[in-house]
Write an enzyme that holds these catalytic residues in place. Structure first.
Site, PDB file in Angstrom:
ATOM      1  N   LYS A  92       4.204 115.406 -15.648  1.00  0.00           N
ATOM      2  CA  LYS A  92       4.064 116.799 -15.858  1.00  0.00           C
ATOM      3  C   LYS A  92       5.356 117.860 -15.243  1.00  0.00           C
ATOM      4  O   LYS A  92       5.645 118.745 -15.710  1.00  0.00           O
ATOM      5  CB  LYS A  92       2.812 117.100 -15.358  1.00  0.00           C
ATOM      6  CG  LYS A  92       1.675 116.910 -16.361  1.00  0.00           C
ATOM      7  CD  LYS A  92       0.249 116.800 -15.508  1.00  0.00           C
ATOM      8  CE  LYS A  92      -0.807 116.411 -16.678  1.00  0.00           C
ATOM      9  NZ  LYS A  92      -2.261 116.305 -16.007  1.00  0.00           N
TER      10      LYS A  92
ATOM     11  N   GLN B 230      -4.566 117.691 -10.031  1.00  0.00           N
ATOM     12  CA  GLN B 230      -4.643 116.358 -10.669  1.00  0.00           C
ATOM     13  C   GLN B 230      -5.940 115.550 -10.579  1.00  0.00           C
ATOM     14  O   GLN B 230      -6.360 115.597  -9.384  1.00  0.00           O
ATOM     15  CB  GLN B 230      -3.669 115.463 -10.569  1.00  0.00           C
ATOM     16  CG  GLN B 230      -3.595 114.151 -11.233  1.00  0.00           C
ATOM     17  CD  GLN B 230      -3.323 114.473 -12.729  1.00  0.00           C
ATOM     18  OE1 GLN B 230      -2.829 115.598 -13.309  1.00  0.00           O
ATOM     19  NE2 GLN B 230      -4.027 113.760 -13.756  1.00  0.00           N
TER      20      GLN B 230
ATOM     21  N   ASP C 191      -5.305 124.565 -16.603  1.00  0.00           N
ATOM     22  CA  ASP C 191      -5.939 123.413 -17.121  1.00  0.00           C
ATOM     23  C   ASP C 191      -7.247 123.779 -18.144  1.00  0.00           C
ATOM     24  O   ASP C 191      -7.718 122.885 -18.928  1.00  0.00           O
ATOM     25  CB  ASP C 191      -6.700 122.511 -16.138  1.00  0.00           C
ATOM     26  CG  ASP C 191      -5.764 121.219 -15.965  1.00  0.00           C
ATOM     27  OD1 ASP C 191      -5.419 120.513 -16.794  1.00  0.00           O
ATOM     28  OD2 ASP C 191      -5.393 120.908 -14.519  1.00  0.00           O
TER      29      ASP C 191
HETATM   30  N1  GUN Z   1      -6.772 113.780 -15.428  1.00  0.00           N
HETATM   31  C1  GUN Z   1      -6.895 113.500 -16.680  1.00  0.00           C
HETATM   32  N2  GUN Z   1      -6.376 114.509 -17.607  1.00  0.00           N
HETATM   33  C2  GUN Z   1      -6.452 115.613 -16.771  1.00  0.00           C
HETATM   34  C3  GUN Z   1      -5.838 116.945 -16.986  1.00  0.00           C
HETATM   35  O1  GUN Z   1      -5.634 117.329 -18.211  1.00  0.00           O
HETATM   36  N3  GUN Z   1      -5.683 117.690 -16.017  1.00  0.00           N
HETATM   37  C4  GUN Z   1      -6.011 117.337 -14.841  1.00  0.00           C
HETATM   38  N4  GUN Z   1      -5.756 118.413 -13.969  1.00  0.00           N
HETATM   39  N5  GUN Z   1      -6.298 116.204 -14.403  1.00  0.00           N
HETATM   40  C5  GUN Z   1      -6.385 115.330 -15.465  1.00  0.00           C
END
Ligand code: GUN
Length: 299
Positions: free
Chosen positions: A53, A97, A120
């Site tokens: 990311k 995350q 998110d």
């Molecule tokens: N863990 C798995 N997918 C995601 C996501 O799309 N965002 C976040 N913050 N954590 C995740």
């Protein structure tokens, strides 16, 4: 039948090129879109998602600032970081995350995010606004899937879509978005989950199957009809002594067996994954635009 492979890397590239132009414009108005990243613990999969990311941010011109905490970080230490990001003018989006090492803290952490920086789309305000069809940050994986279908010329309008999985991150928001009366939705949606009896009875009826289960090879060729469209959200590690890392990544779908029957199918890796990251970039840019226009995003 030639099967259309839904290549998330190619579709993402298109969207990211569009975002780059928006970012250049924002920069000329004095705004550098910024993403605050919080990673707690040292789970290798989370580490590699966060790295991907951050690299994607750098590629399109988004500034990112990472704070890493040890897996035994306290509730207060974690919430402090969220408060810091909430109050930081340079940060337009916040990524915590998941999963957190202590899963019992997750909802409180999400509730503490400023909804205006919740790129998110996990905060109850964003989920509630999304469900009401109001402007909101949309969760990245469901939103990425809808863009992937639309940009591949696969309409959901009037289609029967079977979503397998009811997680808060994917299945549940996706089913809501798909059922909405707009150009990315207007589908008839069936949501299946671990309580569903005879899953195949539903998947065989589907025009589009979206598998978000988290278990390899759950959807097999016998479970789908000819001409189906398959979106595979799963990312599962399976042992493979011939692979350099000792494992390989597979989805929730038996890709090789289903491919000859399918009209279109997304691979793992290289399907939904890049789209999820791209929608995080998209939401961060939207948040920076909101900041520029009013400083308030959700009105
Ligand atoms: N863990 C798995 N997918 C995601 C996501 O799309 N965002 C976040 N913050 N954590 C995740």
């Amino acid at each position: 039948m030639t099967t259309q492979i839904l290549d998330g890397k190619i579709i993402s590239k298109e969207v990211r090129e569009e975002l780059k132009k928006d970012i250049i414009e924002l920069k000329s108005s004095g705004i550098i879109p910024g993403l605050g990243v919080l990673l707690v613990g040292d789970d290798p999969a989370s580490r590699s998602y966060v790295t991907a990311k951050e690299k994607a941010c750098e590629d399109v011109g988004i500034y990112s600032s990472e704070i890493r905490l040890p897996s035994n970080a306290s509730r207060d230490e974690i919430l402090d970081v969220v408060h810091q990001f909430n109050g930081n003018e340079k940060i337009h989006g916040i990524l915590v995350q998941l999963p957190l090492p202590d899963g019992t803290m997750e909802q409180e952490v999400i509730d503490t995010l400023s909804p205006e920086k919740d790129v998110d789309g996990f905060h109850p305000i964003n989920i509630g606004r999304m469900a009401l069809g109001l402007s909101a940050f949309l969760s990245c994986t469901p939103h990425g899937i809808l863009h992937m279908l639309k940009r591949s010329g696969l309409s959901t309008n009037g289609a029967h879509v079977v979503v397998v999985g009811r997680s808060h991150i994917v299945g549940r928001p996706l089913a809501t978005m798909l059922s909405q009366k707009n150009e990315l939705g207007n589908a008839t949606v069936t949501m299946c989950h671990t309580g569903t009896k005879n899953l195949a009875r539903f998947t065989r009826e589907a025009d589009i199957v979206i598998a978000a289960i988290g278990r390899a090879n759950t959807i097999t060729a016998e479970m789908v009809s000819d001409g189906v469209v398959i979106i595979d959200v799963g990312v599962n590690r399976v042992e493979d002594a011939t692979a350099k890392r000792g494992y390989r990544l597979v989805g929730d779908v038996d890709f090789e067996a289903i491919k000859p029957k399918a009209k279109a199918i997304s691979p793992v890796p290289g399907g939904v994954g890049p789209m999820t990251i791209t929608m995080l970039l998209y939401n961060t840019v939207e948040s920076a635009k909101n900041h520029l226009s009013s400083g308030r995003s959700l009105e």
